[in-house]
Design an enzyme around this catalytic site. Structure first.
Site, mmCIF file in Angstrom:
data_model
loop_
_atom_site.group_PDB
_atom_site.id
_atom_site.type_symbol
_atom_site.label_atom_id
_atom_site.label_comp_id
_atom_site.label_asym_id
_atom_site.label_seq_id
_atom_site.Cartn_x
_atom_site.Cartn_y
_atom_site.Cartn_z
ATOM 1 N N CYS A 1 44.434 12.037 12.242
ATOM 2 C CA CYS A 1 43.155 12.685 11.962
ATOM 3 C C CYS A 1 42.919 12.600 10.461
ATOM 4 O O CYS A 1 43.769 13.017 9.673
ATOM 5 C CB CYS A 1 43.197 14.142 12.426
ATOM 6 S SG CYS A 1 41.833 15.161 11.814
ATOM 7 N N CYS B 1 36.739 8.765 10.545
ATOM 8 C CA CYS B 1 37.199 9.706 11.571
ATOM 9 C C CYS B 1 37.684 8.880 12.744
ATOM 10 O O CYS B 1 36.978 7.965 13.197
ATOM 11 C CB CYS B 1 36.064 10.638 11.987
ATOM 12 S SG CYS B 1 36.477 11.733 13.381
#
Length: 243
Positions: A69, A175
């Site tokens: 992440c 992302c």
């Protein structure tokens, strides 16, 4: 065993790249209880991340943890790495590769990633042909629309159909969730290229593993959500070419 942490489906893309390079026992922790990460404070993200790493070590005896992440990696990753004896792998942009991208460049990420990534901040400050965009809660919306990502076209078009993005040649996917909506982005921005770095992270992780004869895969959610589990399992199977 190698553990992966993300708020939803995005980190599976990192796991998938790892599975192409080496065999291991993979455990994927989908922290849907705390999703989304993109608008949380560093203090909150640090506590969440530490709890999740401690859980993976205690429950699964992992040898390596990948913060799959960008938000976690850029907001609390450096601090977290110093606190564990096992390798903690972070998402990392390569500045040399960023410099070689076709201009104009759009950094498409969460608010926290844009704010805390030094490369992004330097480029935005010193170059007129670099731009940044975040859409509030978009990773969570992707998790909620895995069976029909075209549902997100309306909101993507609302933000991407902007004059300042009309000459974008490269989109930096900041992302891990956003790999899933590349088609939708292309439909709006047309002829764009993408910079992704999940494979770079997988290569880095490979330095710490001893390859096994075959891989095993497990998914764990931090909050019970059977429909989401099924979607994650299906996506993981597709990504890792498993029946």
């Amino acid at each position: 065993m190698i553990g992966f942490i993300d708020s939803g489906v995005g980190g599976i893309n990192v796991l998938s790249e790892c599975s192409k390079i080496f065999n291991e026992d993979f455990i994927y922790l989908c922290d849907n209880k705390n999703a989304p990460y993109g608008n949380k404070s560093k203090k909150k993200l640090y506590k969440i991340t530490k709890n999740n790493i401690d859980y993976l070590i205690k429950k699964y005896n992992v040898d390596i943890v990948v913060l799959a992440c960008n938000t976690l990696s850029f907001c609390v990753g450096k601090r977290i790495k110093k606190e564990y004896s096992i390798p903690i792998i972070l998402m990392q942009m390569n500045e040399n590769k960023i410099n070689k991208l076709k201009k104009d460049v759009l950094f498409f990420a969460t608010k926290n990633t844009i704010k805390n990534n030094k490369i992004i901040q330097d480029k935005l400050k010193n170059n007129a042909n670099y731009f940044a965009l975040y859409i509030k809660n978009l990773p969570k919306m992707i998790d909620n629309n895995l069976n029909n990502l075209n549902n997100l076209k309306k909101i993507l078009k609302k933000h991407l159909k902007n004059k300042k993005y009309s000459n974008i040649k490269t989109v930096v996917l900041g992302c891990t969730h956003f790999r899933l909506i590349k088609k939708q982005i292309c439909d709006i921005l047309k002829n764009v290229e993408f910079y992704e770095y999940e494979k770079d992270v997988a290569i880095l992780a490979s330095r710490y593993v001893k390859c096994k004869p075959y891989s095993t895969y497990e998914i764990k959610l931090t909050s019970y959500d059977y429909p989401l589990y099924v979607e994650l399992k299906c996506y993981m199977n597709n990504c890792t070419n498993r029946d």
